[in-house]
Design a protein around this motif. Structure first.
Motif, PDB file in Angstrom:
ATOM      1  N   LEU A   1      -2.295  -1.733  -5.400  1.00  0.00           N
ATOM      2  CA  LEU A   1      -2.615  -2.819  -6.324  1.00  0.00           C
ATOM      3  C   LEU A   1      -3.274  -2.293  -7.595  1.00  0.00           C
ATOM      4  O   LEU A   1      -2.964  -2.743  -8.701  1.00  0.00           O
ATOM      5  CB  LEU A   1      -3.510  -3.842  -5.633  1.00  0.00           C
ATOM      6  N   ARG A   2      -4.166  -1.325  -7.449  1.00  0.00           N
ATOM      7  CA  ARG A   2      -4.881  -0.784  -8.609  1.00  0.00           C
ATOM      8  C   ARG A   2      -3.937  -0.086  -9.578  1.00  0.00           C
ATOM      9  O   ARG A   2      -4.023  -0.278 -10.781  1.00  0.00           O
ATOM     10  CB  ARG A   2      -5.980   0.180  -8.125  1.00  0.00           C
ATOM     11  N   VAL A   3      -3.019   0.732  -9.048  1.00  0.00           N
ATOM     12  CA  VAL A   3      -2.128   1.479  -9.939  1.00  0.00           C
ATOM     13  C   VAL A   3      -1.034   0.595 -10.529  1.00  0.00           C
ATOM     14  O   VAL A   3      -0.385   0.982 -11.506  1.00  0.00           O
ATOM     15  CB  VAL A   3      -1.520   2.736  -9.272  1.00  0.00           C
ATOM     16  N   HIS A   4      -0.853  -0.600  -9.960  1.00  0.00           N
ATOM     17  CA  HIS A   4       0.121  -1.556 -10.496  1.00  0.00           C
ATOM     18  C   HIS A   4      -0.571  -2.765 -11.125  1.00  0.00           C
ATOM     19  O   HIS A   4       0.034  -3.827 -11.268  1.00  0.00           O
ATOM     20  CB  HIS A   4       1.086  -2.000  -9.391  1.00  0.00           C
ATOM     21  N   SER A   5      -1.818  -2.596 -11.511  1.00  0.00           N
ATOM     22  CA  SER A   5      -2.551  -3.685 -12.146  1.00  0.00           C
ATOM     23  C   SER A   5      -1.805  -4.165 -13.390  1.00  0.00           C
ATOM     24  O   SER A   5      -1.300  -3.362 -14.177  1.00  0.00           O
ATOM     25  CB  SER A   5      -3.952  -3.212 -12.549  1.00  0.00           C
ATOM     26  N   PRO A   6      -1.747  -5.480 -13.579  1.00  0.00           N
ATOM     27  CA  PRO A   6      -1.080  -6.012 -14.765  1.00  0.00           C
ATOM     28  C   PRO A   6      -1.942  -5.959 -16.032  1.00  0.00           C
ATOM     29  O   PRO A   6      -1.614  -6.575 -17.027  1.00  0.00           O
ATOM     30  CB  PRO A   6      -0.775  -7.458 -14.356  1.00  0.00           C
TER      31      PRO A   6
ATOM     32  N   GLY B   1      -7.173  -7.157 -14.767  1.00  0.00           N
ATOM     33  CA  GLY B   1      -5.806  -7.626 -14.584  1.00  0.00           C
ATOM     34  C   GLY B   1      -5.742  -8.907 -13.771  1.00  0.00           C
ATOM     35  O   GLY B   1      -6.434  -9.044 -12.763  1.00  0.00           O
ATOM     36  N   LEU B   2      -4.941  -9.860 -14.212  1.00  0.00           N
ATOM     37  CA  LEU B   2      -4.732 -11.089 -13.450  1.00  0.00           C
ATOM     38  C   LEU B   2      -3.391 -10.988 -12.739  1.00  0.00           C
ATOM     39  O   LEU B   2      -2.343 -10.904 -13.369  1.00  0.00           O
ATOM     40  CB  LEU B   2      -4.756 -12.312 -14.363  1.00  0.00           C
ATOM     41  N   PHE B   3      -3.445 -10.988 -11.425  1.00  0.00           N
ATOM     42  CA  PHE B   3      -2.246 -10.884 -10.607  1.00  0.00           C
ATOM     43  C   PHE B   3      -1.713 -12.293 -10.371  1.00  0.00           C
ATOM     44  O   PHE B   3      -2.259 -13.032  -9.544  1.00  0.00           O
ATOM     45  CB  PHE B   3      -2.582 -10.226  -9.258  1.00  0.00           C
ATOM     46  N   THR B   4      -0.681 -12.690 -11.108  1.00  0.00           N
ATOM     47  CA  THR B   4      -0.100 -14.017 -10.887  1.00  0.00           C
ATOM     48  C   THR B   4       0.535 -14.041  -9.508  1.00  0.00           C
ATOM     49  O   THR B   4       0.846 -12.997  -8.921  1.00  0.00           O
ATOM     50  CB  THR B   4       0.973 -14.352 -11.935  1.00  0.00           C
ATOM     51  N   TRP B   5       0.745 -15.242  -8.980  1.00  0.00           N
ATOM     52  CA  TRP B   5       1.373 -15.368  -7.662  1.00  0.00           C
ATOM     53  C   TRP B   5       2.770 -14.764  -7.691  1.00  0.00           C
ATOM     54  O   TRP B   5       3.195 -14.134  -6.727  1.00  0.00           O
ATOM     55  CB  TRP B   5       1.402 -16.818  -7.205  1.00  0.00           C
ATOM     56  N   GLU B   6       3.475 -14.920  -8.815  1.00  0.00           N
ATOM     57  CA  GLU B   6       4.811 -14.348  -8.944  1.00  0.00           C
ATOM     58  C   GLU B   6       4.748 -12.822  -8.907  1.00  0.00           C
ATOM     59  O   GLU B   6       5.567 -12.174  -8.262  1.00  0.00           O
ATOM     60  CB  GLU B   6       5.481 -14.820 -10.245  1.00  0.00           C
ATOM     61  N   TYR B   7       3.786 -12.250  -9.622  1.00  0.00           N
ATOM     62  CA  TYR B   7       3.669 -10.787  -9.669  1.00  0.00           C
ATOM     63  C   TYR B   7       3.273 -10.230  -8.294  1.00  0.00           C
ATOM     64  O   TYR B   7       3.828  -9.226  -7.841  1.00  0.00           O
ATOM     65  CB  TYR B   7       2.673 -10.359 -10.750  1.00  0.00           C
ATOM     66  N   LEU B   8       2.334 -10.884  -7.619  1.00  0.00           N
ATOM     67  CA  LEU B   8       1.936 -10.427  -6.286  1.00  0.00           C
ATOM     68  C   LEU B   8       3.123 -10.451  -5.319  1.00  0.00           C
ATOM     69  O   LEU B   8       3.325  -9.514  -4.551  1.00  0.00           O
ATOM     70  CB  LEU B   8       0.806 -11.288  -5.728  1.00  0.00           C
ATOM     71  N   TYR B   9       3.907 -11.514  -5.372  1.00  0.00           N
ATOM     72  CA  TYR B   9       5.064 -11.617  -4.487  1.00  0.00           C
ATOM     73  C   TYR B   9       6.088 -10.529  -4.828  1.00  0.00           C
ATOM     74  O   TYR B   9       6.676  -9.923  -3.936  1.00  0.00           O
ATOM     75  CB  TYR B   9       5.682 -13.010  -4.589  1.00  0.00           C
ATOM     76  N   ASP B  10       6.260 -10.254  -6.114  1.00  0.00           N
ATOM     77  CA  ASP B  10       7.154  -9.172  -6.546  1.00  0.00           C
ATOM     78  C   ASP B  10       6.657  -7.823  -6.019  1.00  0.00           C
ATOM     79  O   ASP B  10       7.452  -7.006  -5.539  1.00  0.00           O
ATOM     80  CB  ASP B  10       7.247  -9.153  -8.075  1.00  0.00           C
TER      81      ASP B  10
ATOM     82  N   TYR C   1       7.831  -3.260  -2.706  1.00  0.00           N
ATOM     83  CA  TYR C   1       6.834  -2.240  -2.426  1.00  0.00           C
ATOM     84  C   TYR C   1       7.421  -0.829  -2.421  1.00  0.00           C
ATOM     85  O   TYR C   1       6.934   0.049  -3.128  1.00  0.00           O
ATOM     86  CB  TYR C   1       6.141  -2.527  -1.079  1.00  0.00           C
ATOM     87  N   GLU C   2       8.446  -0.591  -1.637  1.00  0.00           N
ATOM     88  CA  GLU C   2       8.990   0.770  -1.496  1.00  0.00           C
ATOM     89  C   GLU C   2       9.487   1.317  -2.825  1.00  0.00           C
ATOM     90  O   GLU C   2       9.212   2.471  -3.173  1.00  0.00           O
ATOM     91  CB  GLU C   2      10.098   0.801  -0.449  1.00  0.00           C
ATOM     92  N   THR C   3      10.206   0.500  -3.578  1.00  0.00           N
ATOM     93  CA  THR C   3      10.728   0.935  -4.878  1.00  0.00           C
ATOM     94  C   THR C   3       9.598   1.280  -5.828  1.00  0.00           C
ATOM     95  O   THR C   3       9.604   2.344  -6.458  1.00  0.00           O
ATOM     96  CB  THR C   3      11.598  -0.176  -5.497  1.00  0.00           C
ATOM     97  N   TYR C   4       8.609   0.395  -5.947  1.00  0.00           N
ATOM     98  CA  TYR C   4       7.503   0.626  -6.877  1.00  0.00           C
ATOM     99  C   TYR C   4       6.638   1.806  -6.445  1.00  0.00           C
ATOM    100  O   TYR C   4       6.188   2.585  -7.280  1.00  0.00           O
ATOM    101  CB  TYR C   4       6.635  -0.626  -7.016  1.00  0.00           C
ATOM    102  N   TRP C   5       6.384   1.937  -5.145  1.00  0.00           N
ATOM    103  CA  TRP C   5       5.550   3.031  -4.658  1.00  0.00           C
ATOM    104  C   TRP C   5       6.251   4.374  -4.882  1.00  0.00           C
ATOM    105  O   TRP C   5       5.637   5.328  -5.351  1.00  0.00           O
ATOM    106  CB  TRP C   5       5.191   2.821  -3.191  1.00  0.00           C
ATOM    107  N   ASP C   6       7.544   4.441  -4.553  1.00  0.00           N
ATOM    108  CA  ASP C   6       8.297   5.676  -4.769  1.00  0.00           C
ATOM    109  C   ASP C   6       8.328   6.054  -6.249  1.00  0.00           C
ATOM    110  O   ASP C   6       8.192   7.223  -6.607  1.00  0.00           O
ATOM    111  CB  ASP C   6       9.730   5.547  -4.239  1.00  0.00           C
ATOM    112  N   ARG C   7       8.488   5.071  -7.117  1.00  0.00           N
ATOM    113  CA  ARG C   7       8.504   5.311  -8.564  1.00  0.00           C
ATOM    114  C   ARG C   7       7.148   5.860  -9.030  1.00  0.00           C
ATOM    115  O   ARG C   7       7.083   6.767  -9.851  1.00  0.00           O
ATOM    116  CB  ARG C   7       8.839   4.007  -9.293  1.00  0.00           C
ATOM    117  N   TYR C   8       6.073   5.306  -8.476  1.00  0.00           N
ATOM    118  CA  TYR C   8       4.731   5.770  -8.828  1.00  0.00           C
ATOM    119  C   TYR C   8       4.517   7.213  -8.377  1.00  0.00           C
ATOM    120  O   TYR C   8       4.025   8.050  -9.143  1.00  0.00           O
ATOM    121  CB  TYR C   8       3.674   4.844  -8.211  1.00  0.00           C
ATOM    122  N   LEU C   9       4.889   7.515  -7.140  1.00  0.00           N
ATOM    123  CA  LEU C   9       4.725   8.881  -6.624  1.00  0.00           C
ATOM    124  C   LEU C   9       5.539   9.884  -7.436  1.00  0.00           C
ATOM    125  O   LEU C   9       5.086  10.992  -7.703  1.00  0.00           O
ATOM    126  CB  LEU C   9       5.105   8.949  -5.145  1.00  0.00           C
ATOM    127  N   LYS C  10       6.733   9.500  -7.855  1.00  0.00           N
ATOM    128  CA  LYS C  10       7.567  10.376  -8.682  1.00  0.00           C
ATOM    129  C   LYS C  10       6.919  10.596 -10.051  1.00  0.00           C
ATOM    130  O   LYS C  10       6.889  11.712 -10.563  1.00  0.00           O
ATOM    131  CB  LYS C  10       8.974   9.812  -8.848  1.00  0.00           C
TER     132      LYS C  10
END
Length: 125
Positions: free
Chosen positions: A35-40, A85-94, A99-108
């Protein structure tokens, strides 16, 4: 189409996770680090495409608190002082759904930058 609202939200301080329960069949547990590294926030996302700031050294970050913002968002207060950062309900659900796509992208991105989740530079030989 708007994202569903969670029926329940549980902060697990010991495991440093946020559990979002949408239904009996749809529950997600997101780490504070994720959540921290994907803060909006502008600190993370910048003010436009290509202005993002790669977050490093956030592996041990925790969540100090949660605050509802109207009927549209959740403010997450991290123990490293970040709370903008304000995590909208839409962003949290996204974040849950992808999760896997965003986490892998972050690690890369970390690897490409020669960084680690601890924030230390990777030795290059």
């Amino acid at each position: 189409m708007s994202a569903p609202l969670p029926k329940d939200i549980k902060l697990h301080a010991k495991s440093k996770t946020l559990e979002l329960i949408y239904s009996d069949q749809e529950q997600f547990e997101l780490s504070a680090e994720y959540l921290r590294v994907h803060s909006p926030s502008a600190e993370v996302r910048g003010h436009g495409i290509g202005q993002e700031t790669l977050q490093t050294g956030k592996q041990l970050v925790g969540i100090k608190g949660l605050e509802a913002v109207g009927n549209y968002a959740l403010k997450i207060i991290f123990d490293d002082g970040h709370d903008s950062g304000l995590f909208t309900w839409e962003y949290l659900y996204d974040l849950c759904q992808n999760y896997e796509t965003y986490w892998d992208r972050y690690l890369k991105a970390l690897s490409d930058a020669g960084q680690t989740r601890h924030g230390n530079m990777i030795a290059r030989g």
